[in-house]
Write a protein that holds these residues in place. Structure first.
Motif, PDB file in Angstrom:
ATOM      1  N   UNK A 248       1.087  -1.282  -0.293  1.00 55.81           N
ATOM      2  CA  UNK A 248      -0.193   0.112   0.099  1.00 55.81           C
ATOM      3  C   UNK A 248       0.823   1.358   0.179  1.00 55.81           C
ATOM      4  N   UNK A 249       0.504   2.266  -0.741  1.00 55.91           N
ATOM      5  CA  UNK A 249       1.018   3.421  -0.690  1.00 55.91           C
ATOM      6  C   UNK A 249      -0.157   4.367  -0.356  1.00 55.91           C
ATOM      7  N   UNK A 250      -0.053   5.403   0.367  1.00 55.26           N
ATOM      8  CA  UNK A 250      -0.927   6.162   1.212  1.00 55.26           C
ATOM      9  C   UNK A 250      -0.653   7.809   1.160  1.00 55.26           C
ATOM     10  N   UNK A 251      -1.649   8.300   0.988  1.00 49.43           N
ATOM     11  CA  UNK A 251      -1.548   9.884   1.044  1.00 49.43           C
ATOM     12  C   UNK A 251      -2.465  10.291   2.134  1.00 49.43           C
ATOM     13  N   UNK A 252      -1.699  11.142   3.077  1.00 44.04           N
ATOM     14  CA  UNK A 252      -2.635  11.576   4.550  1.00 44.04           C
ATOM     15  C   UNK A 252      -2.701  13.063   4.145  1.00 44.04           C
ATOM     16  N   UNK A 253      -3.951  13.500   4.049  1.00 46.47           N
ATOM     17  CA  UNK A 253      -4.245  15.111   4.087  1.00 46.47           C
ATOM     18  C   UNK A 253      -4.175  15.566   5.558  1.00 46.47           C
ATOM     19  N   UNK A 254      -3.143  16.249   5.770  1.00 44.47           N
ATOM     20  CA  UNK A 254      -3.208  17.156   7.088  1.00 44.47           C
ATOM     21  C   UNK A 254      -2.991  18.575   7.036  1.00 44.47           C
ATOM     22  N   UNK A 286      -8.874   2.847  -1.729  1.00 43.85           N
ATOM     23  CA  UNK A 286      -9.782   2.958  -0.402  1.00 43.85           C
ATOM     24  C   UNK A 286      -9.615   4.280   0.071  1.00 43.85           C
ATOM     25  N   UNK A 287     -10.754   4.785   0.711  1.00 40.04           N
ATOM     26  CA  UNK A 287     -10.568   6.280   1.270  1.00 40.04           C
ATOM     27  C   UNK A 287     -10.798   5.908   2.844  1.00 40.04           C
ATOM     28  N   UNK A 288     -10.238   6.324   3.574  1.00 36.15           N
ATOM     29  CA  UNK A 288     -10.203   6.604   5.205  1.00 36.15           C
ATOM     30  C   UNK A 288     -10.725   7.973   5.446  1.00 36.15           C
ATOM     31  N   UNK A 289     -11.818   8.107   6.090  1.00 39.12           N
ATOM     32  CA  UNK A 289     -12.349   9.467   6.293  1.00 39.12           C
ATOM     33  C   UNK A 289     -13.223   9.595   7.612  1.00 39.12           C
ATOM     34  N   UNK A 290     -13.865  10.952   7.482  1.00 39.37           N
ATOM     35  CA  UNK A 290     -14.541  11.301   8.735  1.00 39.37           C
ATOM     36  C   UNK A 290     -15.994  11.103   8.599  1.00 39.37           C
ATOM     37  N   UNK A 291     -16.444  10.512   7.231  1.00 31.59           N
ATOM     38  CA  UNK A 291     -17.831  10.174   6.883  1.00 31.59           C
ATOM     39  C   UNK A 291     -18.587  11.638   6.711  1.00 31.59           C
ATOM     40  N   UNK A 292     -17.799  12.512   6.278  1.00 31.77           N
ATOM     41  CA  UNK A 292     -18.323  13.912   5.754  1.00 31.77           C
ATOM     42  C   UNK A 292     -19.152  13.552   4.351  1.00 31.77           C
ATOM     43  N   UNK A 293     -20.321  14.142   4.193  1.00 38.80           N
ATOM     44  CA  UNK A 293     -21.135  13.849   3.152  1.00 38.80           C
ATOM     45  C   UNK A 293     -20.213  13.883   1.878  1.00 38.80           C
ATOM     46  N   UNK A 303     -16.564   4.601  -7.097  1.00 43.17           N
ATOM     47  CA  UNK A 303     -17.036   3.200  -6.785  1.00 43.17           C
ATOM     48  C   UNK A 303     -15.801   2.862  -5.731  1.00 43.17           C
ATOM     49  N   UNK A 304     -15.173   3.605  -4.906  1.00 36.99           N
ATOM     50  CA  UNK A 304     -14.364   3.299  -3.935  1.00 36.99           C
ATOM     51  C   UNK A 304     -14.842   2.934  -2.617  1.00 36.99           C
ATOM     52  N   UNK A 305     -14.427   1.837  -1.881  1.00 34.74           N
ATOM     53  CA  UNK A 305     -15.045   1.695  -0.768  1.00 34.74           C
ATOM     54  C   UNK A 305     -14.069   2.554   0.593  1.00 34.74           C
ATOM     55  N   UNK A 306     -14.909   2.409   1.677  1.00 33.48           N
ATOM     56  CA  UNK A 306     -14.277   3.390   2.710  1.00 33.48           C
ATOM     57  C   UNK A 306     -14.361   2.592   4.067  1.00 33.48           C
ATOM     58  N   UNK A 307     -13.310   3.336   4.786  1.00 28.90           N
ATOM     59  CA  UNK A 307     -13.293   3.166   6.082  1.00 28.90           C
ATOM     60  C   UNK A 307     -13.754   4.465   6.903  1.00 28.90           C
ATOM     61  N   UNK A 308     -14.708   4.449   7.777  1.00 29.13           N
ATOM     62  CA  UNK A 308     -15.346   5.790   8.189  1.00 29.13           C
ATOM     63  C   UNK A 308     -15.280   5.833   9.768  1.00 29.13           C
ATOM     64  N   UNK A 343      -7.135  -3.561  10.193  1.00 28.84           N
ATOM     65  CA  UNK A 343      -7.951  -4.794   9.762  1.00 28.84           C
ATOM     66  C   UNK A 343      -9.111  -4.109   9.158  1.00 28.84           C
ATOM     67  N   UNK A 344      -9.733  -2.999   9.400  1.00 26.98           N
ATOM     68  CA  UNK A 344     -10.504  -2.226   8.548  1.00 26.98           C
ATOM     69  C   UNK A 344     -10.175  -2.072   7.199  1.00 26.98           C
ATOM     70  N   UNK A 345      -9.110  -1.418   7.207  1.00 29.08           N
ATOM     71  CA  UNK A 345      -8.547  -1.333   5.896  1.00 29.08           C
ATOM     72  C   UNK A 345      -8.187  -2.337   4.919  1.00 29.08           C
ATOM     73  N   UNK A 346      -7.817  -3.681   5.722  1.00 29.27           N
ATOM     74  CA  UNK A 346      -7.528  -4.825   4.920  1.00 29.27           C
ATOM     75  C   UNK A 346      -8.992  -5.342   4.266  1.00 29.27           C
ATOM     76  N   UNK A 347      -9.753  -5.303   5.221  1.00 33.06           N
ATOM     77  CA  UNK A 347     -11.288  -5.715   4.699  1.00 33.06           C
ATOM     78  C   UNK A 347     -11.627  -5.001   3.448  1.00 33.06           C
ATOM     79  N   UNK A 348     -11.691  -3.683   3.471  1.00 33.24           N
ATOM     80  CA  UNK A 348     -12.120  -2.857   2.090  1.00 33.24           C
ATOM     81  C   UNK A 348     -11.367  -3.082   1.249  1.00 33.24           C
ATOM     82  N   UNK A 349     -10.225  -3.257   1.047  1.00 30.34           N
ATOM     83  CA  UNK A 349      -9.073  -3.562   0.001  1.00 30.34           C
ATOM     84  C   UNK A 349      -9.280  -4.780  -0.351  1.00 30.34           C
ATOM     85  N   UNK A 350      -9.385  -5.829   0.357  1.00 29.00           N
ATOM     86  CA  UNK A 350      -9.345  -7.282  -0.260  1.00 29.00           C
ATOM     87  C   UNK A 350     -10.416  -8.163  -0.161  1.00 29.00           C
ATOM     88  N   UNK A 351     -11.761  -7.933   0.640  1.00 30.03           N
ATOM     89  CA  UNK A 351     -13.017  -8.406   0.561  1.00 30.03           C
ATOM     90  C   UNK A 351     -13.673  -7.965  -0.560  1.00 30.03           C
TER      91      UNK A 351
END
Length: 386
Positions: A248-254, A286-293, A303-308, A343-351
């Motif tokens: 995985x390579x990741x981009x974190x917005x800070x 995959x997107x990891x986010x705060x669940x902003x609408x 079509x990208x799954x999320x970890x919210x 674990x949540x990230x693995x799920x949305x990436x691989x399931x």
């Protein structure tokens, strides 16, 4: 030709979905103007040529970062939404008298637009840039509901039509919802138009060459309004992503610069901002986010799954919609560990089920019509109103 006046709060997530609608109306020969407490924000998002009337209501002070649940909801109303309406009302009325719109398009959280149109007997539509209100977030909180009803009644007496009885969050003529039932669930009296996705100015200098086509790309973002509370969560994300750097390579917005810089970190890119739509289009897995609408809808549009990890306001409701639709996994913002986040990230990436569900929502979103469908409904409302 008709005139449409958009009344919006000074919040990026509430302005962005309407930018494409305004552009579509303008392309059809209509005149469009805006009312906002931060005119320069509308200019940045809608373009410098957008005619904007200023008004009161700029955000002042900070709310406690640790508020959650009913306390956070009441604080949002008492600290922001109700004072915002009072402060915006004189400027909204002045804009209506000068611009003379045929239709007022009031954001669901900019009550001054609804109440002013009501008082002046103008047709108005609701711009529902989040679908959380359709689920009644005050259900089960009767004391908060009673308090809010009293406050809204007093506000209506001051700036609206005291004889009216409707909820200012829902126009009796037209409610535009920038989602679809495939994500938000069913709701009566709503015109589902799906996300209004339109090109917008992007920051320059993003290192596109850094992305690795051989590994999955993960985007981590907490939006534009959570810089005060995001430090711990972003650090957890970075730790979980480092453990997966072989795949995985990741981009974190800070944007707040909360993460300590690490010059030796070659697998996790930390940046203050990203060209989000361009990045999602380019190929985020995959997107990891705060669940902003907005962020949720932009991810699912592709079509990208999320970890919210919802923080406050409407985010728990939107997170629940993502999980119920099967398009993502929810974690606890304040307590998640690197192990659980990973674990949540693995799920949305691989399931594959998560990606299939995100794909179903993507199809529904794109079939709903977006900005063009919203403009059609506003056109019809203007014609019906003469």
């Amino acid at each position: 030709m008709s005139r449409f006046l958009f009344v919006v709060p000074p919040l990026v997530g509430h302005i962005n979905p309407t930018v494409g609608v305004a552009a579509e109306l303008t392309a059809r020969g209509h005149r469009v103007a805006w009312v906002c407490a931060e005119p320069e924000l509308v200019g940045r998002l809608a373009g410098p040529e957008a005619p904007v009337f200023g008004c009161g209501g700029a955000l002042a002070g900070e709310r406690p970062a640790d508020l959650r649940g009913p306390e956070a909801l009441r604080f949002l109303w008492e600290w922001y939404l109700l004072p915002l309406a009072e402060a915006m009302a004189p400027g909204v009325r002045a804009a209506v008298e000068e611009f003379r719109p045929d239709v007022v398009v009031a954001d669901q959280q900019a009550f001054a637009g609804a109440f002013t149109a009501e008082r002046l007997d103008l047709p108005w539509a609701t711009s529902a840039t989040t679908s959380a209100e359709f689920t009644d977030p005050l259900a089960g909180l009767p004391k908060v509901r009673e308090w809010l009803d009293e406050r809204l009644a007093a506000l209506r007496t001051a700036i609206g039509d005291p004889r009216a009885t409707g909820d200012p969050r829902f126009s009796p003529r037209l409610v535009l919802a920038f989602s679809t039932p495939e994500l938000a669930g069913p709701a009566d009296g709503v015109r589902w138009v799906g996300p209004s996705i339109t090109a917008r100015p992007a920051p320059s200098g993003f290192p596109w060459e850094w992305l690795d086509s051989g590994r999955a790309t993960v985007l981590v973002t907490l939006g534009t309004a959570n810089t005060d509370v995001g430090g711990r969560f972003l650090d957890v994300c970075r730790a979980a992503l480092r453990e997966r750097s072989d795949r995985v390579r990741a981009v974190i917005v800070d944007p707040g610069g909360t993460l300590e810089p690490d010059a030796d970190d070659k697998e996790v890119l930390v940046v203050p901002s990203v060209p989000q739509l361009a990045l999602l289009e380019r190929g985020v897995d995959a997107v990891v986010c705060h669940a902003g609408h907005n962020t949720v809808c932009e991810a699912l549009w592709h079509g990208i799954p999320l970890v919210v990890a919802p923080i406050r306001d409407d985010q728990p409701v939107v997170a629940g919609q993502v999980v119920a639709a099967g398009a993502g996994v929810r974690v606890r913002f304040g307590r998640v560990t690197a192990q659980k986040l990973g674990a949540a990230l693995d799920a949305v990436l691989h399931e594959p089920g998560y990606r299939r569900a995100a794909g179903r929502i993507r199809t529904a979103f794109r079939a709903a019509g977006g900005a063009s469908a919203a403009a059609d409904h506003l056109d019809e409302l203007a014609r019906e109103s003469g």
